[in-house]
Design a protein around this motif. Structure first.
Motif, PDB file in Angstrom:
ATOM      1  N   HIS A 112     -17.363 -25.270  -6.952  1.00  0.00           N
ATOM      2  CA  HIS A 112     -16.543 -26.438  -6.623  1.00  0.00           C
ATOM      3  C   HIS A 112     -15.231 -26.119  -5.904  1.00  0.00           C
ATOM      4  CE1 HIS A 112     -14.867 -30.453  -6.905  1.00  0.00           C
ATOM      5  NE2 HIS A 112     -15.996 -30.888  -7.436  1.00  0.00           N
ATOM      6  N   HIS A 124     -17.946 -40.209 -11.691  1.00  0.00           N
ATOM      7  CA  HIS A 124     -17.818 -38.842 -12.203  1.00  0.00           C
ATOM      8  C   HIS A 124     -18.225 -38.800 -13.673  1.00  0.00           C
ATOM      9  CE1 HIS A 124     -15.515 -38.281  -8.474  1.00  0.00           C
ATOM     10  NE2 HIS A 124     -15.852 -37.015  -8.605  1.00  0.00           N
ATOM     11  N   HIS A 173     -23.617 -29.627  -5.100  1.00  0.00           N
ATOM     12  CA  HIS A 173     -22.170 -29.894  -5.049  1.00  0.00           C
ATOM     13  C   HIS A 173     -21.420 -28.555  -5.068  1.00  0.00           C
ATOM     14  CE1 HIS A 173     -18.827 -32.655  -5.349  1.00  0.00           C
ATOM     15  NE2 HIS A 173     -18.501 -32.349  -6.589  1.00  0.00           N
ATOM     16  N   ASP A 180     -20.951 -37.135  -9.436  1.00  0.00           N
ATOM     17  CA  ASP A 180     -20.571 -35.789  -9.008  1.00  0.00           C
ATOM     18  C   ASP A 180     -20.227 -34.902 -10.204  1.00  0.00           C
ATOM     19  OD1 ASP A 180     -20.841 -36.588  -6.407  1.00  0.00           O
ATOM     20  OD2 ASP A 180     -18.762 -36.196  -5.838  1.00  0.00           O
ATOM     21  N   ASP A 181     -20.519 -33.629 -10.066  1.00  0.00           N
ATOM     22  CA  ASP A 181     -20.035 -32.515 -10.891  1.00  0.00           C
ATOM     23  C   ASP A 181     -21.039 -32.024 -11.945  1.00  0.00           C
ATOM     24  OD1 ASP A 181     -17.670 -32.606  -9.428  1.00  0.00           O
ATOM     25  OD2 ASP A 181     -16.619 -33.790 -10.932  1.00  0.00           O
TER      26      ASP A 181
HETATM   27 ZN   LIG Z   1     -16.678 -32.864  -7.613  1.00  0.00          ZN
END
Ligand SMILES: [Zn+2]
Length: 331
Positions: A225, A34, A221, A91-92
């Motif tokens: 979220h 992350h 993604h 991710d993110d």
């Molecule tokens: Zn995420």
């Protein structure tokens, strides 16, 4: 704990290299990060820091030396071939991905995949997990009443991490309207105004385009979220279509790969997969452990969490004996 001791014995004894033959042929280890850096004093969700820059650099050096680091487009080609194939994913869309991780990846000549929640890039603000952590760490309130979602009032003074963990677990498990109501109550109880905009947290589209031009894969993604399975199908479709459209508009490339927010087996469903297929996604990644192999479902490709406590011998054990060290999390 036993697993980690075994990992160290395996790595230091040199048995690791011998045990390479234990790996199922054609398996692919998909690592998920992350944030990279030191989040030890951050007011936000500290669990999101997967490694500091030094540890990440050492991990990438090991991968460059011992493995074949591939892109998602290579998965079908290498599936079934012998070798230690690894996919590095993030991710993110946090800014440290560009500022810290990308230069390290380039130095080692490694590709990686970045799954972006496009709404945070378009409108930089606190995501729900960071907002929950920030409220608990910053509030001066001594009691927070989140009943009926949590059985007893929380006392942030008695330990931030426990309170943050309890709220995050509840948030992920509730239907979307309920989780939003709980967050609204938390806002009132903590008495802190929500910052309208957050600078320095997320990448912008220039960063993302530069990484795409530099050989990195940009995946989706969602936009905002949410836990997709908690949404009615129309809202799932909207989240996925908006994300795909923004990636195409900004990078000129289609969204062919996707990572489910939260990524647990219950975080996505058949409707989610149908929406992804409809926008042309070729493969989607979950996040509850496991080693990918030719038989892994295309829309449930397993990934292993990279956490701060994972040291080089642990990563080595995951590479050399995935059947032992890359088991799916217990449900
Ligand atoms: Zn995420």
């Amino acid at each position: 704990m036993k697993k980690r001791i075994a990992a160290r014995i395996l790595a230091y004894s040199g048995l690791g290299r011998l045990s390479a033959g234990l790996a199922p042929p054609g398996g692919i280890l998909v690592l998920n990060y992350h944030r990279i850096g030191d989040g030890g004093a951050s007011p936000y969700d500290r669990e999101l820091w997967s490694a500091d820059a030094e540890a990440f650099d050492a991990q990438m050096a090991m991968l460059a030396r011992d493995c074949d680091v591939i892109s998602p487009a290579d998965i079908d080609t290498v599936a079934g071939r012998k070798g230690r194939h690894v996919l590095v994913t993030f991710d993110d869309g946090y800014l440290d991905n560009y500022e810290v991780a990308y230069p390290i990846l380039r130095r080692h000549g490694l590709p990686a995949t970045f799954f972006i929640a496009t709404g945070f890039i378009d409108r930089p603000r606190l995501p729900w997990w960071d907002e929950i952590a920030w409220r608990i760490r910053t509030t001066t309130a001594t009691h927070l009443d989140l009943r009926p979602w949590l059985p007893e009032p929380l006392e942030p003074g008695r330990g931030h991490d426990a309170a943050i963990g309890a709220i995050l677990r509840a948030y992920k498990s509730l239907p979307i309207a309920e989780s939003e109501r709980m967050l609204e109550r938390l806002r009132g109880e903590t008495g802190l105004e929500t910052p309208a905009r957050i600078d320095g947290m997320w990448m912008d589209w220039n960063h993302i385009r530069e990484m795409a031009d530099g050989g990195m894969t940009i995946g989706g993604h969602t936009n905002d979220h949410p836990v997709l399975s908690r949404l009615p199908v129309e809202r799932q479709r909207e989240e996925i279509e908006t994300c795909a459209a923004r990636i195409r508009e900004e990078t000129g490339r289609p969204m062919e790969y996707f990572a489910y927010p939260v990524g647990s087996p219950w975080a996505f469903d058949d409707d989610t997969v149908a929406c992804l297929e409809a926008v042309g996604v070729r493969r989607a990644f979950s996040y509850y452990g496991g080693h990918a192999h030719p038989g892994s479902p295309r829309f449930d490709t397993p990934r292993m969490a990279m956490e701060r406590y994972i040291e080089l011998p642990d990563l080595a054990a995951m590479l050399w004996a995935p059947r032992l060290f890359c088991r799916p999390d217990p449900a």
